[in-house]
Every structure is written in structure tokens, then in C-alpha cells.
Scaffold this motif. Structure first.
Motif, PDB file in Angstrom:
ATOM      1  N   TRP A 109       0.832  -1.202   0.000  1.00 34.05           N
ATOM      2  CA  TRP A 109       0.000   0.000   0.000  1.00 34.05           C
ATOM      3  C   TRP A 109       0.873   1.263   0.000  1.00 34.05           C
ATOM      4  CZ3 TRP A 109      -4.647   1.300  -1.239  1.00 34.05           C
ATOM      5  CH2 TRP A 109      -5.170   2.520  -0.812  1.00 34.05           C
ATOM      6  N   CYS A 166       1.202   4.132  -2.956  1.00 28.58           N
ATOM      7  CA  CYS A 166       1.017   5.572  -2.709  1.00 28.58           C
ATOM      8  C   CYS A 166       2.216   6.369  -3.201  1.00 28.58           C
ATOM      9  CB  CYS A 166       0.805   5.825  -1.216  1.00 28.58           C
ATOM     10  SG  CYS A 166      -0.799   5.253  -0.624  1.00 28.58           S
ATOM     11  N   CYS A 172       2.135   6.501  -7.034  1.00 26.45           N
ATOM     12  CA  CYS A 172       1.123   7.448  -7.530  1.00 26.45           C
ATOM     13  C   CYS A 172       1.564   8.893  -7.314  1.00 26.45           C
ATOM     14  CB  CYS A 172      -0.222   7.202  -6.849  1.00 26.45           C
ATOM     15  SG  CYS A 172      -1.020   5.680  -7.394  1.00 26.45           S
TER      16      CYS A 172
END
Length: 68
Positions: A8, A12, A15
Motif C-alpha cells: 500500500w 502511494c 502514484c
């Protein structure tokens, strides 16, 4: 940390980095367009000055000696 949390966080970060790259490229394109617009305007003004100077000086002589 669990594997899911690591994935995760990496997602992040990926992105966020992609957003930064996209924003930077967009800003570069906009800046390039502005620079081109300024250069075009300067060229237009220079041409206008040359035309005005030519009209004020009168037509050029065909012999190239510049005699009146």
C-alpha cells in the motif's frame, strides 16, 4: 509491518511520483508555449519596425549603391 501495508505504501509513493512527473511535464509545456508566444510577438514587432522604417526611408534603389 505486514506485506499488505508495504504494498500500500509503495503504491502511494508510486502514484505521488507519477503525479509529480505529470505536473512537471505539464508545467514545462505551458512554459514553452509562453516563451514561443513572447518570441512570436517580438518577431512581429521587429517586422513592423522594419516595415515602418522602410516606408519612412522610401523605396530601395535597384543599383544597391544607396544614391538618392
Amino acid at each position: 509491518m505486514s506485506m499488505l501495508m508495504i504494498v500500500w505504501i509503495l503504491l502511494c509513493v508510486l502514484c505521488f511520483a507519477a503525479g509529480l512527473v505529470w505536473s512537471w511535464r505539464r508545467a514545462r509545456r505551458r512554459m514553452r508555449a509562453r516563451v514561443e508566444q513572447v518570441v512570436d510577438e517580438e518577431v512581429r514587432q521587429q517586422v513592423a519596425r522594419e516595415v515602418l522604417r522602410h516606408l519612412q526611408d522610401g523605396p530601395a534603389h535597384s543599383n544597391g549603391k544607396g544614391e538618392p
